[in-house]
Structures are given as structure tokens and as C-alpha cells.
Design an enzyme around this catalytic site. Structure first.
Site, short mmCIF file in Angstrom:
data_model
loop_
_atom_site.label_atom_id
_atom_site.label_comp_id
_atom_site.label_asym_id
_atom_site.label_seq_id
_atom_site.Cartn_x
_atom_site.Cartn_y
_atom_site.Cartn_z
N HIS A 137 46.54 -34.12 -63.85
CA HIS A 137 47.06 -34.84 -65.16
C HIS A 137 46.18 -36.12 -65.19
CE1 HIS A 137 49.74 -36.79 -68.13
NE2 HIS A 137 48.79 -37.94 -67.61
N GLU A 138 46.03 -36.97 -64.14
CA GLU A 138 45.37 -38.27 -64.14
C GLU A 138 43.93 -37.72 -64.11
OE1 GLU A 138 46.44 -40.77 -64.33
OE2 GLU A 138 48.62 -39.97 -64.18
N HIS A 176 43.03 -37.27 -67.80
CA HIS A 176 42.62 -38.64 -68.52
C HIS A 176 41.15 -39.20 -68.41
CE1 HIS A 176 46.46 -39.77 -70.32
NE2 HIS A 176 47.20 -39.69 -69.08
#
Length: 322
Positions: A153-154, A157
Site C-alpha cells: 500500500h505504501e 502511494h
């Protein structure tokens, strides 16, 4: 999920739905950030006329320039993050390196936040200048599969340039709120002078209305940026890790962890984290920088169901459908 075929190729799509999806997000972000900049300029013009407009424009440029070049250092320093040496957690470095290779991007630097609150965030202006920070509590409550979902997820980003966008949006929103507060504290004489001008009392009321509305509008614009990016990063992380349910499971654990141990250091940066470190219920949830966890989990569960689920390989890890 379809078989994984090597590092992500931007021309193939993925990471949020393909080129058209990314273009739509870019256009949306441009409109939102333009709205924040317009609010900064409007406040400057109301405070000081043409001269105030000029100063507001210069200030916005300086703040955005600083956010672009130093956002990662500022965010990490605010939270006391320290570089995590490879030898202290080689498995974590290897996991991030593997995910970065799948995403077709350089491995970001790895930092550790000395807090028991389970959370993580990414920062940096682009994939070549990025960092991923995890808290000590994060590694205590997540298994390897869930942790990989969070890290994916990071990296989503970072890959989508959300880290830069979020910092700039927070900076502009902060400028707007700060300017409003300054006028409330020190602008009484300015408002009195306005009463003597041609606008009279109507001009004073207009300025007061702007001071009340501008911070709320700035907050709502910032929330729109942050919330839309979280959904995109969830999708990107699920695609990158190959296991949407792992990220869903992690989000539920992190939500419970934040409820038990809220983290209130530097609230202005709360939008950076994968879950809001400031636990707010009731009406305050409407002003959260993150979309509701149940909705994020629902979307991820639907992805997992379409992918047919994932089978445990055993105690040593998981067999992904690559």
C-alpha cells in the site's frame, strides 16, 4: 488474481486501473490543489489588496518549493523516525526490495518510528527519493502476509506520487488556516479600516465570512485529496502484493490498534499514515483524513473474492497467485 508477470509496466496499466484512471486522478488533484491555491490568494487579497495578493502568491510558491524538496526530511524528523539498518531487520528490507522490484521502482529508504501504535507511512517527492516508515507496534501485531500488504500500500502511494501531493495539500491548507488565525488575532484594526472604506460594514462582513469559510473549505479540499488517494493506494497495494484480503485483515488490526493507542504527535501529518492515527468517532469521523475502514475493507474483500482467494502455504509464508 492473474499470474504475476514481472515488474509493473506503466504502459500495461495496473496500480489503480491503468493510464486513464491515473490521468483522471491527476486532473482531479490539479483541480483540488488549484482550489487551495486560489483560497490562499483570495485571503491575501482580502487582507492586503494587491500587495497582499502578491505576498500570498510568493508565500505559496515558497511553501510549495520547500514541500517539494524537503517533505520527506520534514515528515521523518517530526516523528523522530530513525533509519532502520539492514542487519537489524533483513527480512523487512528484503520484503520492501521485492515489492519495489515488482513495482519497477527503486527500493525506498526504510525508517522506524519509536512508538507502539501500529501504523506506517511513505514520504518523498518521487520514487527515486522516497522513504517508508513503519512503527515498532506495526511489526508486533501483523503477520508477514499482512505486513506485506501494508508495505505494498505504501509503495503504491510512492508509485502514484501521492506522497508529494499530500504534503503540498497539507501545506496550503495550513497556510490558509494560519492566515485566518492571524487576522482574527491581529486583524481588528484592518477590519475597522475596512469599515471606513467604500465597502463599509458589508466589506467587514465579507471578510469575516471568508475567515470562517476558508479554513473549512481548505480542510474539505485536503480531505478530498487524501481520501481519494487512500482508495487508489489500497487498489495498488492489493495488485502489487497479490493478496487483497491480507491488506483488509491488516487494516482491521490497525484500526483496533489505533483505538487502543492513538498517536497524536503532529496531527497535521495524520493523512500520511495508512490509518488515521488520531482515533475520532461520531461526527468527527466526517473530518477524518481517511475513508472509513469498513468501506476500504469491503472493496478489498470484493477484489479478493473476484481473485478466488488465497491459500496458506504453511507456517513459513504464503503462496501468492503470481
Amino acid at each position: 488474481m492473474a499470474a504475476y508477470s514481472g515488474p509493473h509496466n506503466p504502459s500495461r496499466g495496473g496500480f489503480g486501473g491503468g493510464g486513464w484512471h491515473r490521468l483522471g486522478n491527476a486532473l482531479k488533484t490539479t483541480v483540488l490543489l488549484a482550489g487551495l491555491t486560489a483560497l490562499v490568494l483570495l485571503i491575501g487579497e482580502q487582507l492586503g489588496g494587491a500587495q497582499g495578493l502578491m505576498y500570498a502568491g510568493l508565500f505559496a510558491v515558497v511553501m510549495n518549493f520547500g514541500s517539494y524538496w524537503f517533505s520527506d526530511r520534514i515528515a521523518l524528523a517530526i516523528h523522530g523516525a530513525q533509519p532502520l539498518p539492514y542487519e537489524q531487520a533483513p527480512w523487512l528490507h528484503q520484503m520492501i526490495e521485492r515489492l519495489a522490484a515488482r513495482a519497477g521502482m527503486p527500493k525506498p529508504k526504510v525508517y522506524l518510528l519509536p512508538t507502539r501504535t501500529p501504523n506506517a507511512f511513505a514520504t518523498g517527492r518521487n520514487p527515486s527519493h522516497a522513504a517508508v516508515a513503519v512503527t515498532a507496534g506495526l511489526m508486533d501485531i501483523l503477520d508477514q502476509r499482512e505486513l506485506e500488504g501494508v508495505l505494498a500500500h505504501e509503495l503504491g502511494h510512492v508509485r502514484n506520487r501521492d506522497t508529494l501531493i499530500g504534503t503540498v495539500a497539507a501545506t496550503l491548507a495550513g497556510v490558509i488556516s494560519y492566515a485566518a488565525q492571524m487576522l482574527f488575532w491581529f486583524g481588528g484594526s484592518m477590519l475597522s479600516r475596512s469599515d471606513d472604506d467604500d465597502g463599509g460594514i458589508a466589506d467587514v462582513l465579507a471578510k469575516l465570512g471568508l475567515l470562517l469559510v476558508a479554513p473549512i473549505a481548505a480542510t474539505l479540499l485536503q480531505l478530498a485529496v487524501s481520501r481519494s488517494r487512500e482508495y487508489g493506494a489500497d487498489l495498488a497495494g492489493a495488485e502489487l502484493s497479490g493478496d487483497p484480503d491480507a491488506l483488509a485483515d491488516a487494516l482491521l488490526k490497525l484500526e483496533r490498534g489505533v483505538e487502543a493507542m492513538p498517536y497524536d504527535r503532529a496531527p497535521a501529518t495524520s493523512h500520511l499514515f495508512i490509518v488515521n492515527p488520531l482515533h475520532h468517532g461520531g461526527v468527527m469521523s466526517l473530518f477524518s483524513t481517511h475513508p472509513p475502514i469498513p468501506e476500504r475493507v469491503r472493496r478489498l474483500r470484493e477484489m479478493g473474492a473476484r481473485a478466488g482467494g488465497y491459500k496458506a502455504r504453511g507456517p513459513g509464508g504464503w503462496e501468492y497467485a503470481y
